[in-house]
Design an enzyme around this catalytic site. Structure first.
Site, PDB file in Angstrom:
ATOM      1  N   ALA A   4       7.224  12.021  -7.921  1.00 40.09           N
ATOM      2  CA  ALA A   4       7.361  11.836  -9.360  1.00 40.09           C
ATOM      3  C   ALA A   4       6.426  10.742  -9.881  1.00 40.09           C
ATOM      4  O   ALA A   4       5.658  10.959 -10.824  1.00 40.09           O
ATOM      5  CB  ALA A   4       8.813  11.490  -9.684  1.00 40.09           C
TER       6      ALA A   4
ATOM      7  N   ASP B  21       8.417   6.755  -1.322  1.00 41.81           N
ATOM      8  CA  ASP B  21       9.860   6.848  -1.514  1.00 41.81           C
ATOM      9  C   ASP B  21      10.643   6.025  -0.493  1.00 41.81           C
ATOM     10  O   ASP B  21      11.838   6.216  -0.340  1.00 41.81           O
ATOM     11  CB  ASP B  21      10.304   8.325  -1.453  1.00 41.81           C
ATOM     12  CG  ASP B  21      10.040   8.956  -0.098  1.00 41.81           C
ATOM     13  OD1 ASP B  21       9.426   8.291   0.770  1.00 41.81           O
ATOM     14  OD2 ASP B  21      10.430  10.114   0.110  1.00 41.81           O
TER      15      ASP B  21
ATOM     16  N   PHE C   3      10.927   2.031   1.871  1.00 35.95           N
ATOM     17  CA  PHE C   3      10.498   0.643   1.999  1.00 35.95           C
ATOM     18  C   PHE C   3       9.580   0.406   3.189  1.00 35.95           C
ATOM     19  O   PHE C   3       8.735  -0.485   3.153  1.00 35.95           O
ATOM     20  CB  PHE C   3      11.723  -0.281   2.102  1.00 35.95           C
ATOM     21  CG  PHE C   3      12.369  -0.548   0.778  1.00 35.95           C
ATOM     22  CD1 PHE C   3      11.759  -1.382  -0.150  1.00 35.95           C
ATOM     23  CD2 PHE C   3      13.577   0.035   0.441  1.00 35.95           C
ATOM     24  CE1 PHE C   3      12.341  -1.636  -1.383  1.00 35.95           C
ATOM     25  CE2 PHE C   3      14.175  -0.212  -0.790  1.00 35.95           C
ATOM     26  CZ  PHE C   3      13.554  -1.047  -1.706  1.00 35.95           C
TER      27      PHE C   3
ATOM     28  N   THR D 122       7.175   2.308   4.406  1.00 32.88           N
ATOM     29  CA  THR D 122       5.788   2.588   4.014  1.00 32.88           C
ATOM     30  C   THR D 122       5.287   1.504   3.064  1.00 32.88           C
ATOM     31  O   THR D 122       4.150   1.057   3.151  1.00 32.88           O
ATOM     32  CB  THR D 122       5.688   3.978   3.357  1.00 32.88           C
ATOM     33  OG1 THR D 122       6.204   4.941   4.266  1.00 32.88           O
ATOM     34  CG2 THR D 122       4.248   4.331   3.032  1.00 32.88           C
TER      35      THR D 122
ATOM     36  N   CYS E 208       7.662 -11.229   1.218  1.00 28.82           N
ATOM     37  CA  CYS E 208       8.303 -12.473   0.743  1.00 28.82           C
ATOM     38  C   CYS E 208       9.487 -12.129  -0.158  1.00 28.82           C
ATOM     39  O   CYS E 208      10.533 -12.771  -0.109  1.00 28.82           O
ATOM     40  CB  CYS E 208       7.357 -13.306  -0.120  1.00 28.82           C
ATOM     41  SG  CYS E 208       5.867 -13.904   0.644  1.00 28.82           S
TER      42      CYS E 208
ATOM     43  N   CYS F  39      16.546   8.855  -4.436  1.00 27.49           N
ATOM     44  CA  CYS F  39      16.675   9.853  -5.502  1.00 27.49           C
ATOM     45  C   CYS F  39      17.532  11.029  -5.037  1.00 27.49           C
ATOM     46  O   CYS F  39      18.150  11.720  -5.836  1.00 27.49           O
ATOM     47  CB  CYS F  39      15.307  10.339  -5.935  1.00 27.49           C
ATOM     48  SG  CYS F  39      14.288   9.009  -6.585  1.00 27.49           S
TER      49      CYS F  39
ATOM     50  N   CYS G 176       6.109 -16.441   5.795  1.00 24.61           N
ATOM     51  CA  CYS G 176       6.215 -14.972   5.736  1.00 24.61           C
ATOM     52  C   CYS G 176       5.352 -14.340   6.830  1.00 24.61           C
ATOM     53  O   CYS G 176       4.185 -14.682   6.983  1.00 24.61           O
ATOM     54  CB  CYS G 176       5.763 -14.487   4.353  1.00 24.61           C
ATOM     55  SG  CYS G 176       5.617 -12.695   4.242  1.00 24.61           S
TER      56      CYS G 176
END
Lengths: 336, 67
Positions: A32, A123, A125, A127, A168, A180, A237
């Site tokens: 989308a 879609d 985290f 990636t 971070c 979704c 980090c």
């Protein structure tokens, strides 16, 4: 040719327009958000656009993925190809590259080579944190954007040694998140997120600076919030700190997938173990899955015609499939 | 008591006294959230100790992964 950009040029200036036409944007994901951003960028006359997606068009995408048609779904066209076909018809002058691949730590750096901006339309985290690592390594601005339900959120990751990176901000890969597929989505919020991301890209390409600001909008309730995140840069980090190891780019945190021979099933193991609250997930997924069985170790259910067994540590076995890219896509659309 | 949540008046029941409880009341306790209280970002480890008081200005942004 350039009467077609006259009104945009009045706003961003001749130099801004000329930079647009010489710039390259890489779009990670052509669902989308990717569809909406790609259409705006192609109409705006971006020089080159790389369209990356691992999936094909399905009927249930058409409600919000604006580049695709019923014909594309009937023909099982890969999204990256179907998108290029439509975008070519909108503006033949834009150089388009379609990549039908799963983005991972082996191919990401090559896929983003020469990019002026990376636009997030994926879609999941994992990636995103991978792209975050790669963008930091190469100093390319990365525009985070995501949406679920009627809620959307954006934040530019500026890779300038000053602002926080996505790692971070998140601190860790979320244990579980709404997707979704499990929480639903309405089309208008997609347009808001993509509009903000494309505006950020236009600003960057016109030579303007962006603020490290997290911005969220619920288009159903009208709630809007904005937080200055400059102070959240974490010196320790693992992705952008002093001793950064880029854990997602080096593959250490990458999810592993194996085809289980003779069983037509794929075994998925997250790079970092999760600790899932299975009863809560079963409740959240009530509308997306059926035939649910649960015990203290696992949740078994049917999802889009596949039998899936999900363990508390995040491992899953997806039955009735031997294509690992497709299995990964199913897993991400549920677990996020 | 009432706080200003994302720019709007928001009534809180009396049993909500800290940031962790506020997140719970919004069903955000399992999400990754950035919390700004009176212009200051609250670290995740301090949510249970950070009081929320009448008139506080709270900005909340939670991360989602869809796209």
């Amino acid at each position: 040719m350039q009467d077609r950009y006259r009104k945009q040029e009045l706003f961003i200036g001749k130099e801004g327009q000329s930079r647009m036409e010489k710039s390259k944007i890489v779009l990670i994901g052509m669902g989308a958000l990717g569809s909406a951003s790609a259409e705006m960028l192609v109409r705006a006359g971006i020089g080159e656009l790389v369209l990356i997606d691992r999936d094909y068009v399905e009927l249930h995408n058409l409600q919000r993925q604006q580049l695709y048609t019923e014909e594309d779904a009937a023909a099982y066209l890969p999204k990256a190809s179907a998108a290029a076909k439509r975008l070519k018809a909108i503006n033949q002058h834009v150089k388009l590259q379609s990549v039908i691949e799963n983005v991972d730590h082996h191919n990401i750096e090559q896929l983003m080579e020469g990019a002026d901006v990376i636009l997030d339309a994926t879609d999941n985290f994992e990636t995103r944190l991978l792209v975050n690592d790669a963008a930091l390594k190469h100093g390319i601005p990365y525009l985070y954007g995501a949406c679920v339900g009627s809620y959307g959120v954006t934040c530019p990751i500026l890779a300038n040694g000053d602002a926080p990176c996505l790692h971070c901000l998140l601190e860790q890969l979320p244990q579980q998140s709404e997707t979704c597929d499990t929480a639903g989505i309405i089309g208008p919020i997609v347009q808001w997120v993509a509009a903000v991301q494309v505006t950020q890209a236009l600003r960057l390409l016109s030579g303007q600076k962006l603020k490290a600001e997290l911005c969220a909008f619920d288009i159903w309730t009208g709630d809007y919030s904005r937080v200055d995140v400059r102070g959240l840069r974490d010196a320790s980090c693992p992705s952008c700190g002093m001793d950064a190891v880029l854990p997602f780019l080096n593959g250490a945190e990458q999810t592993r997938l194996d085809v289980l021979c003779g069983r037509e099933a794929v075994h998925i193991r997250p790079g970092a173990k999760k600790s899932l609250n299975l009863p809560a997930l079963a409740e959240e997924w009530a509308f997306a899955v059926d035939h649910v069985t649960a015990n203290e170790h696992l949740l078994a259910f049917r999802y889009r015609e596949h039998r899936i067994v999900l363990f508390t540590d995040g491992r899953a076995i997806i039955h009735g499939i031997d294509d690992i890219v497709r299995a990964r896509s199913l897993y991400d659309s549920l677990v996020g | 008591m009432s706080i200003k949540l994302n720019g709007r008046e928001h009534e809180l029941s009396a049993d909500i006294q800290n940031v962790a409880q506020l997140l719970g009341s919004l069903s955000l306790e399992n999400r990754i959230v950035i919390v700004e209280l009176n212009k200051e970002i609250i670290s995740k480890s301090a949510y249970a100790d950070q009081p929320v008081r009448d008139g506080d200005k709270v900005e909340l942004v939670h991360f989602v992964g869809g796209g």
